[in-house]
Design a protein around this motif. Structure first.
Motif, PDB file in Angstrom:
ATOM      1  N   GLN A  29       0.829  -1.208   0.000  1.00  0.00           N
ATOM      2  CA  GLN A  29       0.000   0.000   0.000  1.00  0.00           C
ATOM      3  C   GLN A  29       0.863   1.258   0.000  1.00  0.00           C
ATOM      4  O   GLN A  29       0.531   2.253  -0.654  1.00  0.00           O
ATOM      5  CB  GLN A  29      -0.923  -0.016   1.222  1.00  0.00           C
ATOM      6  CG  GLN A  29      -1.803   1.215   1.380  1.00  0.00           C
ATOM      7  CD  GLN A  29      -2.907   1.277   0.339  1.00  0.00           C
ATOM      8  OE1 GLN A  29      -3.009   0.417  -0.535  1.00  0.00           O
ATOM      9  NE2 GLN A  29      -3.738   2.297   0.417  1.00  0.00           N
ATOM     10  N   ALA A 126      -3.497  -2.889  -4.996  1.00  0.00           N
ATOM     11  CA  ALA A 126      -4.039  -2.189  -3.822  1.00  0.00           C
ATOM     12  C   ALA A 126      -5.184  -2.919  -3.122  1.00  0.00           C
ATOM     13  O   ALA A 126      -5.180  -3.009  -1.887  1.00  0.00           O
ATOM     14  CB  ALA A 126      -4.472  -0.780  -4.217  1.00  0.00           C
ATOM     15  N   THR A 129      -4.041  -5.603  -0.741  1.00  0.00           N
ATOM     16  CA  THR A 129      -3.358  -5.225   0.496  1.00  0.00           C
ATOM     17  C   THR A 129      -4.345  -5.171   1.658  1.00  0.00           C
ATOM     18  O   THR A 129      -4.060  -5.704   2.743  1.00  0.00           O
ATOM     19  CB  THR A 129      -2.651  -3.868   0.346  1.00  0.00           C
ATOM     20  OG1 THR A 129      -3.602  -2.822   0.153  1.00  0.00           O
ATOM     21  CG2 THR A 129      -1.672  -3.885  -0.814  1.00  0.00           C
ATOM     22  N   GLY A 154      -0.457   4.161   4.289  1.00  0.00           N
ATOM     23  CA  GLY A 154      -0.851   4.709   3.000  1.00  0.00           C
ATOM     24  C   GLY A 154      -0.803   6.226   2.989  1.00  0.00           C
ATOM     25  O   GLY A 154      -0.282   6.839   2.058  1.00  0.00           O
TER      26      GLY A 154
END
Length: 472
Positions: A29, A126, A129, A154
């Motif tokens: 991420q 993404a 994750t 993130g």
């Protein structure tokens, strides 16, 4: 007995600890979000080296964001069907190779193509994750803390982009803001290949590729049409045609999703109040907050004369604020509930954007960058964690990747369209002038418009979000 003991040791090693799984998911991420912002500090250098136009410069950011947003739902569904670990590895490999291609680009179009390919890799990576993380941590307080860590990492990736980009551009060249992903991606890829567990939903439904192509094309057309208003106005054919085409493509996407047997985005998901309200709020917030790093780095370099490294260092307090807000949010959520914390965070961000809109061409660091930046990003961190928790609460195992992809899609989709809108607003005030006073007026207007958008978002959250869920 000795043989039994020997046989048990590989079994223990083959089951990684929860913290290690969370760490690898967060590393993926971090890379994805870092590349949304790391190029911002390098934009002036990219423009000079590759002879890009001002509108082309916007697409260095938006080519990534639109591919990321448009294909993320497909990536989430692919993880559910074919394995979250497998999609993590595929997405990370594509992202790393595209970073190499972008770092070696010799023409503007090559850089934009590489950025779009990076966005596609990020879209596959993404959703996995968050899904890998939520599968490793049981629902409840522990998962809320894990999601807060994922959000903080993130957010820290987005915030650290300015500092990392500044160090690389000043110390090496703009190319290294992309090339740096290659060794990092390779290390994470090897760790994930060995340590991540595999999981999937168990069914074998087809992927909705037409839906992914329609939504991505629609987003791209809308963003392109909005960007044309700066030079041609809202009534010119070069503006109206892509805008109308974009709306038609988005409409076709919704039509396909309502009728296909295996939709990319099952519209029934939005019958859940937590999912629909959190995604709408994330879309609105993303449309304003996504622009912050873009305009802040341009203001620091083009108006105040900061070097790329100085611009990155100037945003370090903001970076720390967004991480701090993300980590503080779960504690506040246990006391006041997700809705209250999301509204509070958005209100703090509104105050920061309003303060930032008072910038001048000779602004002092503390009042023109540091303090308003801290407020903007503290608010962003406080708001993002409860929205992510709400959007993923109670998701069935078979839809975990889809729901995880949806919240990322909403944020990035809002951000890509928001950047196109805010860039157009700023450029309309600047009227093509490179004078620091004119540039400042344009950036200030963009921050003012963002504050208004976030204010509307706070009202939306207060009215629509559920207050409590089982995520606490």
């Amino acid at each position: 007995m000795l043989r039994a003991a020997a046989d048990s040791r590989p079994t223990r090693r083959s089951t990684p600890s929860t913290w290690l799984v969370v760490a690898l998911a967060c590393a993926g991420q971090f890379l994805v979000v870092l590349d949304v912002s790391v190029v911002n500090v390098a934009l002036p250098s990219m423009r000079a080296d590759l002879h890009m136009s001002g509108s082309g410069l916007q697409w260095v950011v938006n080519a990534y964001a639109i591919a990321f947003a448009g294909f993320m739902l497909l990536g989430g569904r692919a993880g559910d069907l074919y394995g979250r670990k497998r999609m993590f590895l595929v997405g990370l490999a594509l992202f790393t190779l595209a970073s190499l291609a972008g770092g070696l680009a010799r023409e503007g179009w090559e850089l934009l193509a590489a950025r779009a390919a990076q966005g596609l890799g990020a879209a596959v990576l993404a959703p996995s994750t968050l899904t890998i993380l939520t599968a490793a941590v049981p629902e409840g307080g522990a998962r809320a803390r894990a999601i807060a860590t994922w959000t903080a990492v993130g957010a820290g990736g987005g915030a650290a982009g300015g500092l990392v980009g500044g160090l690389l551009v000043d110390g090496l060249s703009w190319r290294w803001v992309l090339l740096i992903n290659v060794p990092i991606g390779a290390v994470v890829l090897l760790g994930a290949l060995r340590l991540l567990p595999e999981s999937r939903a168990g069914d074998r439904r087809r992927l909705d590729l037409p839906g992914a192509l329609l939504v991505t094309s629609g987003l791209g057309a809308l963003a392109y049409g909005i960007s044309q208003t700066e030079a041609a106005g809202w009534t010119a054919a070069v503006t109206l045609v892509p805008l109308i085409a974009g709306l038609v493509l988005i409409g076709l996407f919704l039509w396909v999703e309502a009728r296909t047997a295996a939709p990319l985005m099952p519209l029934a998901l939005f019958g859940r109040r937590a999912v629909s309200s959190a995604n709408a709020a994330m879309f609105v917030c993303g449309s304003a907050m996504f622009c912050m790093w873009y305009f802040m780095t341009l203001y620091a370099q083009n108006v105040l004369g900061y070097s790329p490294l100085e611009a990155g260092l100037a945003l370090v307090p903001s970076s720390l604020a967004v991480v701090g807000g993300s980590k503080l949010a779960p504690r506040l959520m246990r006391i006041a509930g997700e809705r209250t914390v999301a509204v509070l965070g958005t209100a703090v961000a509104v105050a920061g954007f309003a303060w930032q809109s008072t910038i001048t061409s000779d602004g002092a660091y503390l009042t023109a960058i540091m303090f308003p930046g801290i407020l903007m990003m503290l608010g962003a961190g406080l708001a993002a964690t409860p929205l992510a928790a709400l959007a993923t609460s109670g998701a069935p195992a078979g839809e975990a990747g889809l729901v995880s992809g949806l919240i990322n899609t909403s944020r990035t989709m809002g951000g890509s369209l928001g950047l196109a809108v805010m860039s157009t607003i700023a450029a309309a005030r600047t009227r093509g002038s490179a004078d620091p006073v004119a540039l400042t007026e344009g950036y200030a207007l963009a921050f003012r418009a963002s504050a208004l958008v976030l204010g509307a978002g706070a009202v939306l959250m207060a009215v629509w979000l559920p207050r409590w869920t089982k995520t606490l």
